[in-house]
Design a protein around this motif. Structure first.
Motif, PDB file in Angstrom:
ATOM      1  N   CYS A 116      -4.678  -4.571   9.258  1.00  0.00           N
ATOM      2  CA  CYS A 116      -4.260  -4.070   7.954  1.00  0.00           C
ATOM      3  C   CYS A 116      -2.738  -4.023   7.877  1.00  0.00           C
ATOM      4  O   CYS A 116      -2.035  -4.323   8.817  1.00  0.00           O
ATOM      5  N   ARG A 117      -2.226  -3.604   6.719  1.00  0.00           N
ATOM      6  CA  ARG A 117      -0.776  -3.722   6.489  1.00  0.00           C
ATOM      7  C   ARG A 117       0.051  -2.858   7.428  1.00  0.00           C
ATOM      8  O   ARG A 117       1.232  -3.100   7.599  1.00  0.00           O
ATOM      9  N   ASP A 118      -0.555  -1.860   7.971  1.00  0.00           N
ATOM     10  CA  ASP A 118       0.095  -0.988   8.929  1.00  0.00           C
ATOM     11  C   ASP A 118       0.837  -1.812   9.998  1.00  0.00           C
ATOM     12  O   ASP A 118       1.928  -1.454  10.440  1.00  0.00           O
TER      13      ASP A 118
ATOM     14  N   PRO B 199       1.102   4.220   1.653  1.00  0.00           N
ATOM     15  CA  PRO B 199       1.827   4.770   2.818  1.00  0.00           C
ATOM     16  C   PRO B 199       3.075   3.960   3.175  1.00  0.00           C
ATOM     17  O   PRO B 199       4.087   4.527   3.576  1.00  0.00           O
TER      18      PRO B 199
ATOM     19  N   GLU C 236      -7.491   7.664   4.487  1.00  0.00           N
ATOM     20  CA  GLU C 236      -6.481   6.882   5.207  1.00  0.00           C
ATOM     21  C   GLU C 236      -5.644   7.799   6.103  1.00  0.00           C
ATOM     22  O   GLU C 236      -5.294   8.916   5.697  1.00  0.00           O
TER      23      GLU C 236
ATOM     24  N   TYR D 268       4.124  -3.340   8.121  1.00  0.00           N
ATOM     25  CA  TYR D 268       5.141  -2.541   7.427  1.00  0.00           C
ATOM     26  C   TYR D 268       6.537  -2.774   7.979  1.00  0.00           C
ATOM     27  O   TYR D 268       7.492  -2.840   7.265  1.00  0.00           O
TER      28      TYR D 268
ATOM     29  N   PRO E  47      -5.193   5.316  -0.554  1.00  0.00           N
ATOM     30  CA  PRO E  47      -3.945   4.775  -1.091  1.00  0.00           C
ATOM     31  C   PRO E  47      -4.179   3.592  -2.026  1.00  0.00           C
ATOM     32  O   PRO E  47      -5.065   2.773  -1.784  1.00  0.00           O
TER      33      PRO E  47
ATOM     34  N   GLY F 279      -8.412  -0.835   9.085  1.00  0.00           N
ATOM     35  CA  GLY F 279      -8.076   0.472   8.513  1.00  0.00           C
ATOM     36  C   GLY F 279      -8.975   1.548   9.125  1.00  0.00           C
ATOM     37  O   GLY F 279      -9.133   1.626  10.335  1.00  0.00           O
ATOM     38  N   GLU F 280      -9.626   2.342   8.263  1.00  0.00           N
ATOM     39  CA  GLU F 280     -10.492   3.416   8.780  1.00  0.00           C
ATOM     40  C   GLU F 280     -11.941   2.953   8.944  1.00  0.00           C
ATOM     41  O   GLU F 280     -12.773   3.704   9.464  1.00  0.00           O
TER      42      GLU F 280
ATOM     43  N   CYS G 174      -4.793  -0.416  -0.853  1.00  0.00           N
ATOM     44  CA  CYS G 174      -5.377  -0.455   0.486  1.00  0.00           C
ATOM     45  C   CYS G 174      -6.767  -1.069   0.407  1.00  0.00           C
ATOM     46  O   CYS G 174      -7.718  -0.391   0.025  1.00  0.00           O
TER      47      CYS G 174
ATOM     48  N   CYS H 171       0.840  -1.197   0.000  1.00  0.00           N
ATOM     49  CA  CYS H 171       0.000   0.000   0.000  1.00  0.00           C
ATOM     50  C   CYS H 171       0.882   1.257   0.000  1.00  0.00           C
ATOM     51  O   CYS H 171       2.033   1.234   0.445  1.00  0.00           O
TER      52      CYS H 171
HETATM   53  S1  SF4 Z   1      -5.249   1.403   6.045  1.00  0.00           S
HETATM   54 FE1  SF4 Z   1      -4.687   0.794   3.993  1.00  0.00          FE
HETATM   55  S2  SF4 Z   1      -3.092   2.200   3.362  1.00  0.00           S
HETATM   56 FE2  SF4 Z   1      -3.278   2.361   5.570  1.00  0.00          FE
HETATM   57  S3  SF4 Z   1      -1.760   0.941   6.292  1.00  0.00           S
HETATM   58 FE3  SF4 Z   1      -3.684  -0.188   6.180  1.00  0.00          FE
HETATM   59  S4  SF4 Z   1      -3.618  -1.166   4.162  1.00  0.00           S
HETATM   60 FE4  SF4 Z   1      -2.070   0.440   4.162  1.00  0.00          FE
END
Ligand code: SF4
Length: 427
Positions: A105-107, A72, A234, A110, A364, A339-340, A367, A70
């Motif tokens: 999520c990927r956050d 970010p 995001e 990372y 993004p 995520g959000e 995402c 993604c």
């Molecule tokens: S909300 Fe989406 S863009 Fe933000 S870290 Fe998670 S996967 Fe990535």
């Protein structure tokens, strides 16, 4: 191997490093970071915000990360690599810090990918620090006291207050630059207070918030009708100018008033999500108890922030997260906290009711949570509130700023037409 770590050979940030290393942080919310920095300096950390941006930064990320990641994660990794390669810092004396939300999520992942990217790029010894409230990846050199944590929360609230008030004053100021001077005054004053260990008690927060609101309200303005735009989406992209290609500046150039929601609101939404998960799926009772205490404290802070804004008729306050949650119910499942999640649909409905019916969703590439919870909800919220004029802008390494701005301009054409219709009715 640290049992809290998901990464076999991670380099830990030790007490010895604390004295010698510079910690580099990605650029996100500048007002908030300026207030928070002295808290870390006071604790003996040397911390700098990275400012690298542009296509070269993204090319570096593409070289060392999979292009499906993604945006970010791409941008922050590229920024970190560009900074370490710039020669400005000794690569053996820097550490990187990044937030980890602890969600699905990927956050949350990372950090492992960044370590791999750094390894591939020839910097395997750079420690990565995870800033999180979930007890992930402990480091002996990161020994923030409860007092510092309370100060950090207070810093976020002050940052939100300054951001919200300044955004509602700057477009109308009579003497250009006065709002920015006021931002400087308060960020410096609050930072100095934190450095001396002051400004985080409930009493001090209440007093400072009131004074901030009054100070911004005292700036001379000339209220002329302007297109009002809310920026949601995001988390990182919403606040990071390098991430959203300086979206706020662009909207200001288009003569708009911009509303960017509070970081505290997102923190409450995230904590609510963790509690909702525990309710739905069960889990650790101690974690639930800690989260409930944290939630209670954040609600108290939310009340201070919103009351200070509400007491001043010049400003539109954000809604309380519990009220937003009620807006989301029946529109999207409130268990949708990846995520959000549900927060986005609720924000769209909130802003339409407060005069910011024009919305830019920063989204993004790569995402999935945002695609489902933002793009996937646009038609539904529009059916509920037809006043909404929404554009979702995708950010990815191949997207051009011109293209993004042209799409926003199309949204603004409709916004301007709606504004003149409103003016005609009022006259
Ligand atoms: S909300 Fe989406 S863009 Fe933000 S870290 Fe998670 S996967 Fe990535």
């Amino acid at each position: 191997m640290d049992k809290n770590s998901h990464y076999r050979d991670r380099i830990k940030f030790t007490l010895k490093m604390k004295k010698e290393y510079t910690i580099l942080s990605p650029a996100m919310a500048p007002i908030h970071f300026k207030i928070l920095k002295p808290i870390l300096l006071r604790q003996g950390f040397k911390i700098e915000i990275m400012d690298a941006e542009g296509p070269e930064v993204l090319q570096l990320a593409l070289k060392y990360l999979h292009n499906d990641m993604c945006y970010p994660s791409m941008l922050t990794t590229g920024q970190m690599l560009a900074t370490i390669m710039s020669g400005k810092y000794d690569p053996d004396k820097v550490a990187m810090v990044i937030t980890q939300s602890g969600g699905g999520c990927r956050d949350s992942n990372y950090i492992h990918l960044m370590r791999k990217a750094f390894e591939k790029a020839g910097y395997p010894n750079v420690p990565f620090i995870s800033a999180n409230i979930w007890g992930l990846e402990l480091n002996s050199g990161i020994n923030l006291t409860p007092k510092s944590l309370l100060m950090a929360l207070a810093g976020l609230i002050y940052g939100d207050m300054i951001m919200i008030c300044s955004n509602q004053v700057r477009p109308y100021e009579v003497n250009k630059g006065e709002t920015d001077k006021m931002i400087d005054k308060w960020t410096t004053q609050l930072g100095e207070g934190f450095f001396k260990g002051k400004g985080f008690s409930t009493k001090a927060i209440k007093k400072n918030l009131k004074e901030i609101a009054n100070d911004f309200a005292s700036i001379e303005i000339k209220k002329t009708p302007k297109v009002k735009v809310a920026v949601i989406g995001e988390l990182f992209l919403k606040y990071s100018a390098p991430g959203n290609n300086h979206l706020e500046e662009f909207l200001a150039e288009q003569d708009c008033e911009v509303y960017v929601p509070s970081i505290l609101g997102f923190g409450i939404y995230k904590t609510n999500g963790a509690l909702e998960d525990l309710r739905l799926y069960g889990g650790n009772k101690a974690k639930k108890a800690i989260l409930e205490v944290a939630m209670k404290y954040m609600f108290k802070m939310e009340d201070l922030l919103i009351s200070a804004i509400e007491n001043n008729p010049n400003f539109v306050p954000p809604e309380r997260v519990n009220d937003l949650k009620k807006r989301a119910e029946g529109v999207i499942n409130v268990g949708n906290s990846m995520g959000e999640g549900w927060y986005l649909a609720a924000e769209m409905l909130e802003f339409a009711d407060h005069g910011y019916e024009n919305i830019v969703i920063v989204q993004p590439f790569g995402c999935l949570p945002c695609h489902v919870a933002a793009k996937g909800m646009i038609n539904k919220v529009r059916r509920i509130d037809p006043r909404l004029n929404i554009v979702d802008i995708e950010y990815d390494p191949g997207a051009t700023r011109v293209n993004q701005e042209n799409r926003i301009k199309l949204m603004l054409v409709v916004a301007k037409e709606n504004l003149s219709k409103k003016k005609n009715i009022e006259e």
